[in-house]
Design a protein around this motif. Sequence first.
Motif, PDB file in Angstrom:
ATOM      1  N   CYS A  33      -7.387   2.962   5.814  1.00 40.65           N
ATOM      2  CA  CYS A  33      -8.537   2.531   4.878  1.00 40.65           C
ATOM      3  C   CYS A  33      -8.232   1.719   4.105  1.00 40.65           C
ATOM      4  O   CYS A  33      -9.032   1.294   3.307  1.00 40.65           O
ATOM      5  N   GLY A  50       0.785  -1.315   0.208  1.00 40.13           N
ATOM      6  CA  GLY A  50       0.001  -0.059  -0.047  1.00 40.13           C
ATOM      7  C   GLY A  50       0.762   1.134  -0.030  1.00 40.13           C
ATOM      8  O   GLY A  50       1.925   1.331  -0.469  1.00 40.13           O
ATOM      9  N   ASP A  73       2.679   2.507   2.383  1.00 39.52           N
ATOM     10  CA  ASP A  73       3.581   2.310   3.303  1.00 39.52           C
ATOM     11  C   ASP A  73       4.872   2.049   2.281  1.00 39.52           C
ATOM     12  O   ASP A  73       6.047   2.513   2.224  1.00 39.52           O
ATOM     13  N   TYR A  87      -5.797  -2.193   6.603  1.00 35.97           N
ATOM     14  CA  TYR A  87      -6.525  -2.443   7.949  1.00 35.97           C
ATOM     15  C   TYR A  87      -7.898  -2.416   7.887  1.00 35.97           C
ATOM     16  O   TYR A  87      -8.336  -2.830   8.838  1.00 35.97           O
TER      17      TYR A  87
HETATM   18  N1  APR Z   1      -0.766   7.707  -2.308  1.00 34.56           N
HETATM   19  C1  APR Z   1      -1.798   7.834  -1.703  1.00 34.56           C
HETATM   20  N2  APR Z   1      -2.732   6.943  -1.290  1.00 34.56           N
HETATM   21  C2  APR Z   1      -2.404   5.753  -1.264  1.00 34.56           C
HETATM   22  C3  APR Z   1      -1.162   5.359  -1.995  1.00 34.56           C
HETATM   23  C4  APR Z   1      -0.256   6.494  -2.708  1.00 34.56           C
HETATM   24  N3  APR Z   1       0.805   6.183  -3.380  1.00 34.56           N
HETATM   25  N4  APR Z   1      -1.068   3.860  -2.172  1.00 34.56           N
HETATM   26  C5  APR Z   1      -2.102   3.567  -1.306  1.00 34.56           C
HETATM   27  N5  APR Z   1      -2.819   4.775  -1.009  1.00 34.56           N
HETATM   28  C6  APR Z   1      -4.379   4.592  -0.289  1.00 34.56           C
HETATM   29  C7  APR Z   1      -4.903   3.479  -0.227  1.00 34.56           C
HETATM   30  O1  APR Z   1      -5.989   3.488  -1.389  1.00 34.56           O
HETATM   31  C8  APR Z   1      -5.780   3.325   1.166  1.00 34.56           C
HETATM   32  O2  APR Z   1      -6.751   4.558   0.931  1.00 34.56           O
HETATM   33  O3  APR Z   1      -3.523   4.888   1.321  1.00 34.56           O
HETATM   34  C9  APR Z   1      -4.903   4.191   2.017  1.00 34.56           C
HETATM   35  C10 APR Z   1      -4.253   3.531   3.103  1.00 34.56           C
HETATM   36  O4  APR Z   1      -4.121   2.026   2.508  1.00 34.56           O
HETATM   37  P1  APR Z   1      -2.798   1.211   3.318  1.00 34.56           P
HETATM   38  O5  APR Z   1      -1.596   1.498   2.457  1.00 34.56           O
HETATM   39  O6  APR Z   1      -3.217  -0.414   2.788  1.00 34.56           O
HETATM   40  O7  APR Z   1      -2.775   1.690   4.947  1.00 34.56           O
HETATM   41  P2  APR Z   1      -3.648   0.920   6.165  1.00 34.56           P
HETATM   42  O8  APR Z   1      -5.021   0.421   5.939  1.00 34.56           O
HETATM   43  O9  APR Z   1      -3.375   2.049   7.007  1.00 34.56           O
HETATM   44  O10 APR Z   1      -2.699  -0.520   6.280  1.00 34.56           O
HETATM   45  C11 APR Z   1      -1.474  -0.216   7.083  1.00 34.56           C
HETATM   46  O11 APR Z   1      -0.594  -1.944   5.491  1.00 34.56           O
HETATM   47  O12 APR Z   1       1.140  -1.807   4.069  1.00 34.56           O
HETATM   48  C12 APR Z   1       0.847  -2.075   5.225  1.00 34.56           C
HETATM   49  O13 APR Z   1       3.039  -1.541   6.679  1.00 34.56           O
HETATM   50  C13 APR Z   1       1.565  -1.157   6.268  1.00 34.56           C
HETATM   51  O14 APR Z   1       1.191  -2.815   8.034  1.00 34.56           O
HETATM   52  C14 APR Z   1       0.789  -1.292   7.600  1.00 34.56           C
HETATM   53  C15 APR Z   1      -0.644  -1.617   6.837  1.00 34.56           C
END
Ligand code: APR
Length: 115
Positions: A65, A32, A34, A68
């Motif tokens: 969102c 995602g 991260d 998680y």
């Molecule tokens: N720019 C902006 N938003 C993004 C991008 C990007 N390049 N890539 C993904 N997103 C959005 C997703 O569409 C989502 O709406 O960021 C939001 C958060 O999604 P996740 O990355 O899955 O984060 P989260 O739900 O908080 O889960 C965190 O996932 O990757 C692992 O190490 C991380 O354990 C942690 C968990």
Amino acid sequence: MIEIEIIQGDITKLTVDAIVNAANCSLLGGGGVDGAIHRAAGPELLRACIPLNGCETVAFPAISCGVYGYPWEAATEIAVKSVREFPAQKVKKVIFCCFGEEMEKLYREKVGSRR
Ligand code: APR
């Protein structure tokens, strides 16, 4: 009061003082947003941040969102409320960077802003 801007796009492409990451406690970079931030921010960029004395413009992804699975309606409400209640000191502007139209729409509803 902190200015709030809502945009759609890739958070790693923004020119801001700081990007808030949706990480886990290992801080090793997952998938995602991260994973995207870790791929974009090499050691050079991280070293360059050390002498920065505070951040005026901060970008947030939609934390929790994705993987998680936190409900979007509640997440966007909490995020906007938290920024509005944060005492405006050094931070002057917060950008909610949305990965898609539906998320942008929810943030706009909570902030009360039109495109
Ligand atoms: N720019 C902006 N938003 C993004 C991008 C990007 N390049 N890539 C993904 N997103 C959005 C997703 O569409 C989502 O709406 O960021 C939001 C958060 O999604 P996740 O990355 O899955 O984060 P989260 O739900 O908080 O889960 C965190 O996932 O990757 C692992 O190490 C991380 O354990 C942690 C968990």
